[in-house]
Design an enzyme around this catalytic site. Structure first.
Site, short mmCIF file in Angstrom:
data_model
loop_
_atom_site.label_atom_id
_atom_site.label_comp_id
_atom_site.label_asym_id
_atom_site.label_seq_id
_atom_site.Cartn_x
_atom_site.Cartn_y
_atom_site.Cartn_z
N TYR A 26 0.85 -1.20 0.00
CA TYR A 26 0.00 0.00 0.00
C TYR A 26 0.89 1.25 0.00
O TYR A 26 0.92 2.04 0.95
CB TYR A 26 -1.02 0.03 1.15
CG TYR A 26 -2.28 0.72 0.65
CD1 TYR A 26 -3.21 0.03 -0.10
CD2 TYR A 26 -2.48 2.08 0.85
CE1 TYR A 26 -4.32 0.67 -0.64
CE2 TYR A 26 -3.58 2.73 0.31
CZ TYR A 26 -4.49 2.01 -0.42
OH TYR A 26 -5.57 2.65 -0.97
N HIS A 31 7.66 4.90 0.68
CA HIS A 31 8.14 3.68 0.01
C HIS A 31 8.89 4.03 -1.28
O HIS A 31 9.95 3.49 -1.56
CB HIS A 31 6.96 2.76 -0.32
CG HIS A 31 6.18 2.27 0.86
ND1 HIS A 31 4.90 2.71 1.14
CD2 HIS A 31 6.49 1.38 1.83
CE1 HIS A 31 4.46 2.11 2.23
NE2 HIS A 31 5.40 1.30 2.68
N SER A 179 2.00 7.19 6.17
CA SER A 179 1.82 5.82 6.62
C SER A 179 0.68 5.24 5.80
O SER A 179 -0.27 5.96 5.48
CB SER A 179 1.44 5.80 8.11
OG SER A 179 0.87 4.55 8.46
P1 AMP Z 1 5.75 -0.48 5.84
O1 AMP Z 1 5.23 -0.87 4.48
O2 AMP Z 1 4.90 0.54 6.54
O3 AMP Z 1 6.10 -1.66 6.69
O4 AMP Z 1 7.10 0.30 5.58
C1 AMP Z 1 8.10 -0.23 4.74
C2 AMP Z 1 9.33 0.61 4.88
O5 AMP Z 1 9.02 1.95 4.53
C3 AMP Z 1 9.89 0.65 6.30
O6 AMP Z 1 11.31 0.63 6.25
C4 AMP Z 1 9.38 1.95 6.82
O7 AMP Z 1 10.19 2.51 7.82
C5 AMP Z 1 9.42 2.80 5.57
N1 AMP Z 1 8.49 3.92 5.70
C6 AMP Z 1 7.21 3.89 6.14
N2 AMP Z 1 6.70 5.13 6.17
C7 AMP Z 1 7.68 5.98 5.78
C8 AMP Z 1 7.77 7.39 5.60
N3 AMP Z 1 6.74 8.19 5.85
N4 AMP Z 1 8.94 7.90 5.18
C9 AMP Z 1 10.00 7.10 4.91
N5 AMP Z 1 9.98 5.76 5.04
C10 AMP Z 1 8.83 5.20 5.46
#
Ligand code: AMP
Length: 296
Positions: A26, A31, A179
């Site tokens: 998502y 990302h 997020s």
């Molecule tokens: P997730 O899909 O939320 O598990 O996140 C995947 C990766 O993206 C993880 O390394 C998170 O820390 C990073 N991530 C999530 N939100 C952000 C953001 N707003 N800025 C930078 N990296 C992010």
């Protein structure tokens, strides 16, 4: 770009210096920024998409976690990724998972305390991704600052031959940290959700003005968060970036982390404070609405 569901296929397609961006899908600009960072440093970029059941607790939102594979494949391809590794739950956890990876104290406070078992799920799945995909460099967001410290501990302790990069937090134009869960925030709760980043910007200002005592900084954040009765605060902590240990006085790089729930959506955010430069890292702001809301 190829979409595959086994480690062997992903390894066959990825050549040279391989970058890995582990995600739960998502996609938003956070990302995409990790994919771009990987592209600029490595020869081929593998993006994993796996909503890992092992890192969700009973009270967590596994069932309602936003998912849209086709959307993610398009965004990953547009960003320039070479391979998407999107395994099934049965593939990642074929039988009872006997081995659980646990990093100890770095995973015990903050998120670890409020989401029991969460980091064991994270470290176990990241260990599997590193072992199965064998990247040279792995990219993580500083948005999940404790997770980054936990992953660094995992990589050192188990001697994975991979470099870990921590990339800046990408924020919506008003400051809300991006997020995938932001799509679940109702319009009526948006101002409350914004209180997390607003409180952290006050902390960043105070740090840059010379404040080094954790208590003073957390009080500032708590007072600011206290203006929002719809927010249920889990914690406000100042912790060392290196090992997520809470500190009273800031004399090495720290992150100030806040976590809370509004309208049933749990949000986390942080800013990094570096006493060697006296500067706060507040992340990067978009100047347009996020792709989370249907734009391009
Ligand atoms: P997730 O899909 O939320 O598990 O996140 C995947 C990766 O993206 C993880 O390394 C998170 O820390 C990073 N991530 C999530 N939100 C952000 C953001 N707003 N800025 C930078 N990296 C992010």
């Amino acid at each position: 770009m190829k979409v595959v569901s086994t480690f062997e296929e992903a390894r066959e397609l990825a050549g040279g210096n391989v970058g890995l961006v582990p995600t739960m899908g998502y996609f938003h600009e956070g990302h995409v920024s990790l994919i771009q960072a990987a592209l600029s440093e490595t020869d081929s970029v593998v993006v994993s998409i796996f909503v890992n059941p092992m890192q969700f607790g009973q009270q967590d939102d596994l069932e309602t976690y936003p998912q849209d594979s086709e959307r993610d494949f398009t965004l990953a391809s547009d960003a320039g990724a070479d391979v998407v590794f999107a395994p099934s739950v049965d593939y990642m956890y074929p039988s009872h998972q006997r081995t659980v990876v646990s990093v100890g104290t770095v995973a015990e406070g903050m998120e670890g305390a409020h989401r029991p078992g969460h980091f064991d799920g994270v470290t176990t799945v990241v260990a599997k991704l590193l072992a199965g995909l064998q990247p040279n460099v792995a990219f993580f967001g500083r948005k999940d600052a404790q997770q980054l410290a936990v992953v660094r501990a995992l990589v050192v302790d188990l001697a994975f031959p991979v470099s870990v990069r921590g990339m800046p937090t990408v924020r919506e134009a008003d400051g809300l940290a991006l997020s995938s869960r932001n799509v679940k925030i109702g319009q009526a709760d948006r101002a409350t959700a914004l209180s997390l980043s607003t409180s952290l910007m006050l902390v960043a200002d105070a740090f840059e003005a010379g404040e080094r005592e954790s208590q003073a900084l957390t009080s500032l954040a708590r007072d600011s968060l206290g203006l929002f009765p719809l927010l249920s605060v889990d914690y406000v902590e100042v912790a060392q970036s290196s090992d997520a240990r809470t500190v009273e006085t800031i004399d090495a790089e720290v992150f100030v982390a806040v976590a809370g729930t509004v309208g049933g959506v749990r949000l986390i955010d942080n800013v990094t404070l570096d006493p060697s430069t006296g500067r706060a890292d507040r992340g990067i702001r978009l100047n347009q609405p996020s792709i989370l809301y249907g734009g391009s």
